[in-house]
Design a protein around this motif. Structure first.
Motif, mmCIF file in Angstrom:
data_model
loop_
_atom_site.group_PDB
_atom_site.id
_atom_site.type_symbol
_atom_site.label_atom_id
_atom_site.label_comp_id
_atom_site.label_asym_id
_atom_site.label_seq_id
_atom_site.Cartn_x
_atom_site.Cartn_y
_atom_site.Cartn_z
ATOM 1 N N LEU A 1 0.827 -1.208 0.000
ATOM 2 C CA LEU A 1 0.000 0.000 0.000
ATOM 3 C C LEU A 1 0.866 1.264 0.000
ATOM 4 C CD1 LEU A 1 -2.875 -1.020 2.424
ATOM 5 C CD2 LEU A 1 -2.891 -0.985 -0.071
ATOM 6 N N ALA A 2 2.006 1.207 0.667
ATOM 7 C CA ALA A 2 2.926 2.347 0.650
ATOM 8 C C ALA A 2 3.468 2.583 -0.758
ATOM 9 C CB ALA A 2 4.076 2.110 1.623
ATOM 10 N N ILE A 3 3.722 1.528 -1.500
ATOM 11 C CA ILE A 3 4.177 1.663 -2.884
ATOM 12 C C ILE A 3 3.132 2.419 -3.694
ATOM 13 C CG2 ILE A 3 4.610 0.385 -5.023
ATOM 14 C CD1 ILE A 3 5.920 -1.788 -3.260
ATOM 15 N N GLY A 4 1.875 2.022 -3.566
ATOM 16 C CA GLY A 4 0.802 2.698 -4.304
ATOM 17 C C GLY A 4 0.640 4.144 -3.896
ATOM 18 N N ALA A 5 0.705 4.413 -2.594
ATOM 19 C CA ALA A 5 0.555 5.790 -2.112
ATOM 20 C C ALA A 5 1.717 6.667 -2.566
ATOM 21 C CB ALA A 5 0.457 5.799 -0.595
ATOM 22 N N LEU A 6 2.929 6.142 -2.484
ATOM 23 C CA LEU A 6 4.093 6.905 -2.941
ATOM 24 C C LEU A 6 4.009 7.206 -4.432
ATOM 25 C CD1 LEU A 6 7.116 5.270 -1.110
ATOM 26 C CD2 LEU A 6 6.523 7.683 -1.118
ATOM 27 N N GLU B 1 1.376 15.702 -12.655
ATOM 28 C CA GLU B 1 0.904 14.824 -13.718
ATOM 29 C C GLU B 1 -0.545 14.458 -13.423
ATOM 30 O OE1 GLU B 1 2.571 13.496 -16.479
ATOM 31 O OE2 GLU B 1 4.198 14.883 -16.016
ATOM 32 N N PRO B 2 -1.299 14.071 -14.435
ATOM 33 C CA PRO B 2 -2.683 13.652 -14.155
ATOM 34 C C PRO B 2 -2.709 12.351 -13.349
ATOM 35 C CG PRO B 2 -2.124 13.269 -16.451
ATOM 36 C CD PRO B 2 -0.978 14.023 -15.851
ATOM 37 N N VAL B 3 -3.776 12.175 -12.593
ATOM 38 C CA VAL B 3 -3.920 10.969 -11.770
ATOM 39 C C VAL B 3 -4.095 9.769 -12.700
ATOM 40 C CG1 VAL B 3 -5.376 9.795 -10.091
ATOM 41 C CG2 VAL B 3 -4.905 12.233 -9.859
ATOM 42 N N ASP B 4 -3.283 8.752 -12.476
ATOM 43 C CA ASP B 4 -3.373 7.516 -13.239
ATOM 44 C C ASP B 4 -4.154 6.515 -12.399
ATOM 45 O OD1 ASP B 4 -3.074 5.439 -14.963
ATOM 46 O OD2 ASP B 4 -0.902 5.242 -14.719
ATOM 47 N N TRP B 5 -5.396 6.251 -12.759
ATOM 48 C CA TRP B 5 -6.268 5.415 -11.944
ATOM 49 C C TRP B 5 -5.907 3.945 -12.001
ATOM 50 C CZ3 TRP B 5 -8.715 7.507 -8.194
ATOM 51 C CH2 TRP B 5 -9.054 8.857 -8.283
ATOM 52 N N LYS B 6 -4.972 3.586 -12.888
ATOM 53 C CA LYS B 6 -4.509 2.197 -12.913
ATOM 54 C C LYS B 6 -3.671 1.873 -11.680
ATOM 55 C CE LYS B 6 -2.906 2.939 -17.031
ATOM 56 N NZ LYS B 6 -2.163 2.808 -18.288
ATOM 57 N N VAL B 7 -3.033 2.882 -11.095
ATOM 58 C CA VAL B 7 -2.149 2.655 -9.940
ATOM 59 C C VAL B 7 -2.926 2.154 -8.718
ATOM 60 C CG1 VAL B 7 -0.541 3.749 -8.336
ATOM 61 C CG2 VAL B 7 -0.388 4.249 -10.770
ATOM 62 N N PRO B 8 -4.010 2.812 -8.274
ATOM 63 C CA PRO B 8 -4.711 2.268 -7.094
ATOM 64 C C PRO B 8 -5.357 0.911 -7.353
ATOM 65 C CG PRO B 8 -5.827 4.227 -7.901
ATOM 66 C CD PRO B 8 -4.568 4.097 -8.681
ATOM 67 N N ILE B 9 -5.814 0.686 -8.574
ATOM 68 C CA ILE B 9 -6.411 -0.610 -8.903
ATOM 69 C C ILE B 9 -5.337 -1.698 -8.845
ATOM 70 C CG2 ILE B 9 -7.514 -1.941 -10.739
ATOM 71 C CD1 ILE B 9 -8.870 0.756 -11.569
ATOM 72 N N ALA B 10 -4.186 -1.420 -9.460
ATOM 73 C CA ALA B 10 -3.094 -2.392 -9.440
ATOM 74 C C ALA B 10 -2.555 -2.602 -8.029
ATOM 75 C CB ALA B 10 -1.973 -1.925 -10.364
ATOM 76 N N THR B 11 -2.552 -1.553 -7.224
ATOM 77 C CA THR B 11 -2.095 -1.682 -5.839
ATOM 78 C C THR B 11 -3.012 -2.612 -5.046
ATOM 79 O OG1 THR B 11 -1.141 0.528 -5.906
ATOM 80 C CG2 THR B 11 -1.580 -0.397 -3.737
ATOM 81 N N ALA B 12 -4.303 -2.467 -5.208
ATOM 82 C CA ALA B 12 -5.252 -3.335 -4.500
ATOM 83 C C ALA B 12 -5.094 -4.788 -4.942
ATOM 84 C CB ALA B 12 -6.681 -2.861 -4.751
#
Length: 87
Positions: free
Chosen positions: A9-14, A25-36
């Protein structure tokens, strides 16, 4: 909660904070999905291989801090260094 969940979760938040807050940069919504998804996979991997999954999660966290995930966006360490030098 599995022991590898915190580093994952820290990787995703960072990654999200570094990309969108510190580098505009614009928010990349793939990051929180991939983090979960990764957190769930690592929790399952902990049951299979034990402490090795936790170690791999911490190695991934250190790697994300110092290496660029996206070639055009500086790593969190580079962003912090730039912020300190501007002050």
């Amino acid at each position: 909660m599995a022991a590898s969940t915190g580093p994952v979760l820290a990787i995703g938040a960072l990654t999200m904070a570094n990309r969108s807050v510190f580098n505009d940069e614009p928010v990349d919504w793939k990051v929180p999905i991939a983090t979960a998804i990764t957190a769930v996979l690592f929790a399952g991997a902990e049951r299979a291989v034990g402490r090795t999954a936790v170690t791999l999660a911490y190695v991934a966290l250190v790697t994300v801090v110092f290496a660029r995930v996206d070639p055009k966006v500086p790593s969190p360490a580079e962003s912090a260094l730039r912020w300190f030098n501007e002050r």
